[in-house]
Write a protein that holds these residues in place. Structure first.
Motif, short mmCIF file in Angstrom:
data_model
loop_
_atom_site.label_atom_id
_atom_site.label_comp_id
_atom_site.label_asym_id
_atom_site.label_seq_id
_atom_site.Cartn_x
_atom_site.Cartn_y
_atom_site.Cartn_z
N ASN A 1 -26.20 -57.72 67.68
CA ASN A 1 -25.32 -58.28 68.69
C ASN A 1 -24.24 -59.17 68.08
OD1 ASN A 1 -24.31 -58.84 71.28
ND2 ASN A 1 -25.62 -60.63 71.52
N ALA A 2 -23.64 -58.70 66.99
CA ALA A 2 -22.62 -59.50 66.32
C ALA A 2 -21.44 -59.80 67.24
CB ALA A 2 -22.13 -58.78 65.06
N THR A 3 -21.11 -58.86 68.13
CA THR A 3 -20.00 -59.09 69.05
C THR A 3 -20.28 -60.26 69.97
OG1 THR A 3 -19.43 -56.75 69.00
CG2 THR A 3 -18.56 -58.03 70.84
N GLY A 4 -21.47 -60.29 70.53
CA GLY A 4 -21.84 -61.39 71.40
C GLY A 4 -21.95 -62.70 70.65
N VAL A 5 -22.50 -62.66 69.45
CA VAL A 5 -22.61 -63.88 68.63
C VAL A 5 -21.23 -64.42 68.30
CG1 VAL A 5 -23.34 -64.77 66.39
CG2 VAL A 5 -24.87 -63.28 67.69
N ARG A 6 -20.30 -63.53 67.95
CA ARG A 6 -18.94 -63.97 67.63
C ARG A 6 -18.29 -64.65 68.83
NH1 ARG A 6 -13.76 -61.47 67.89
NH2 ARG A 6 -14.73 -59.58 68.74
N ALA A 7 -18.48 -64.11 70.02
CA ALA A 7 -17.92 -64.71 71.22
C ALA A 7 -18.53 -66.08 71.49
CB ALA A 7 -18.14 -63.78 72.41
N ARG A 8 -19.84 -66.20 71.31
CA ARG A 8 -20.49 -67.49 71.54
C ARG A 8 -20.06 -68.51 70.50
NH1 ARG A 8 -21.34 -71.54 74.00
NH2 ARG A 8 -23.42 -72.52 74.14
N LEU A 9 -19.87 -68.07 69.25
CA LEU A 9 -19.40 -68.99 68.22
C LEU A 9 -18.03 -69.55 68.57
CD1 LEU A 9 -20.56 -67.15 64.97
CD2 LEU A 9 -21.35 -69.39 65.77
N ARG A 10 -17.16 -68.74 69.16
CA ARG A 10 -15.86 -69.25 69.60
C ARG A 10 -16.04 -70.37 70.62
NH1 ARG A 10 -11.18 -66.63 68.56
NH2 ARG A 10 -10.23 -67.44 70.47
N GLU A 11 -16.96 -70.18 71.54
CA GLU A 11 -17.22 -71.22 72.53
C GLU A 11 -17.75 -72.49 71.87
OE1 GLU A 11 -19.94 -69.38 75.16
OE2 GLU A 11 -18.45 -68.04 76.08
N LEU A 12 -18.43 -72.31 70.76
CA LEU A 12 -18.99 -73.46 70.03
C LEU A 12 -18.01 -74.02 68.99
CD1 LEU A 12 -22.59 -72.03 69.53
CD2 LEU A 12 -21.91 -73.88 71.09
N GLY A 13 -16.80 -73.42 68.91
CA GLY A 13 -15.76 -74.01 68.06
C GLY A 13 -15.54 -73.36 66.72
N PHE A 14 -16.07 -72.13 66.51
CA PHE A 14 -15.93 -71.47 65.21
C PHE A 14 -15.36 -70.06 65.39
CE2 PHE A 14 -19.05 -74.71 64.39
CZ PHE A 14 -18.75 -75.15 63.11
N ALA A 15 -14.34 -69.74 64.60
CA ALA A 15 -13.77 -68.40 64.57
C ALA A 15 -14.27 -67.67 63.35
CB ALA A 15 -12.24 -68.47 64.54
#
Length: 359
Positions: A306-320
């Motif tokens: 689920n890298a796509t979902g993890v990447r989206a959640r990381l954006r919400e947490l402040g990381f690109a």
């Protein structure tokens, strides 16, 4: 058409993804993101280089004169000036190669930086791919490249895998009548620049590309160069517009090839190695994450569910972070992470743990 032991892994790849780059992960976000998507050092350019760039502004009324910078690059690699061409970043060099050389069957070794293939396609070429196998750690297999290929493009160390191929394996791709393009944009981040072919003049058809934008934080300035035989350099130069490199960029090239800058870059490469090891060690805490290793560049390639979902959640947490599915040979389970200082890495790992726990 693809070749290689994992040829099918790029089937169905959308060619539009070739134009996706890491800056898209942070641009227009409207939020303050810690950037792990772009492979440019976060603490650059240094003060002394800013001062050199500022001093160059006084000469903007004159047309750029690249002779001094060209000599500096030549001296840095121990080759004649006739083997050097300055470009507006390595990306311009890919366009020049695609348009200026009489190419019939180009082959790009993937996964790697996608701009070479995009430039070749834009120039009307049909591009074949050799897709390296993740089961073999994305190691280069010279025998997988078709003998009839008259232009071969390979990265070293390779973006996004961070794999450093042995110089002998890369040189083994050379053939009479073939142009061998080696993208060494991240080689100065490798301690000792081991496995570099930049100073070699005995490899037939060799073209080495270098970038000054990564180590020195100059992506917005656009400066790189080509190292190749005089005939190839002359052909590429004829395809360039007049004055393709600005005076500030020329000043940067000259400054970054001087002995103090080379010493600073060498120290930075050692620091990157330590910081990369810290990032890899922290990632090893997660059983569901696979890290492509051994790594040699200022970034790591990882695979996780689920890298796509993890990447989206990381954006919400402040990381690109950089999505991996825009690289031929990778898919939606891949992410690329830029190496940062240990404190930034530790903050990222905390966010990653949260994203994985929620996923």
């Amino acid at each position: 058409m693809s070749a290689g032991s994992s040829a099918g892994s790029s089937a169905g790849f959308d060619p539009r993804h070739l134009r996706h780059h890491g800056d898209a992960e942070v641009r227009g976000s409207g939020a303050e993101l810690t950037d792990l998507a772009v492979n440019v050092r976060a603490d650059t350019p240094p003060g002394w280089l800013k001062a050199r760039l500022a001093a160059a502004l006084d000469g903007l009324a004159a047309y750029p004169d690249g002779r001094a910078a060209r000599r500096a690059v030549a001296a840095r690699h121990g080759v004649p000036s006739a083997r050097v061409l300055l470009t507006a970043g390595a990306a311009e060099a890919f366009v020049l190669l695609a348009r200026a050389l009489p190419v019939r069957r180009p082959v790009v070794v993937h996964p790697q930086f996608t701009e070479p293939e995009a430039a070749l396609r834009d120039a009307g070429h049909r591009v074949d791919r050799v897709v390296l196998d993740e089961r073999d750690g994305f190691r280069l297999d010279p025998g997988a490249v078709p003998e009839e290929a008259d232009l071969v493009v390979v990265g070293n160390p390779t973006n996004p895998t961070s794999v450093l191929h042995p110089a002998d394996a890369v040189a083994a791709l050379a053939r009479p009548g073939r142009t061998l393009v080696v993208d060494e944009a991240f080689m100065d981040a490798v301690p000792g620049e081991r496995e570099s072919l930049a100073g070699r003049t005995d490899v037939p058809g060799l073209v080495v590309l270098r970038s000054l934008t990564k180590t020195w934080g100059l992506a917005g300035l656009r400066i790189g160069y080509v190292l190749a035989g005089p005939d190839t350099v002359a052909a590429l130069e004829r395809a360039q517009p007049l004055w393709p490199v600005s005076s500030p960029a020329l000043a940067a090239a000259e400054a970054c090839c001087a002995a103090p800058a080379l010493a600073e870059a060498a120290r930075s490469a050692e620091t990157i190695s330590v910081d990369r090891a810290h990032l890899a060690a922290r990632l090893a805490e997660f059983e569901e994450i696979w890290v492509c290793a051994p790594a040699a560049g200022p970034f790591l390639l990882i695979r996780l569910p689920n890298a796509t979902g993890v990447r989206a959640r990381l954006r919400e947490l402040g990381f690109a972070v950089r999505r991996g599915d825009t690289f031929p040979g990778l898919g939606p389970d891949w992410l690329r992470l830029a190496v940062r200082d240990p404190a930034t890495t530790d903050r990222f790992i905390t966010a990653l743990a949260k994203a994985l726990a929620e996923g």
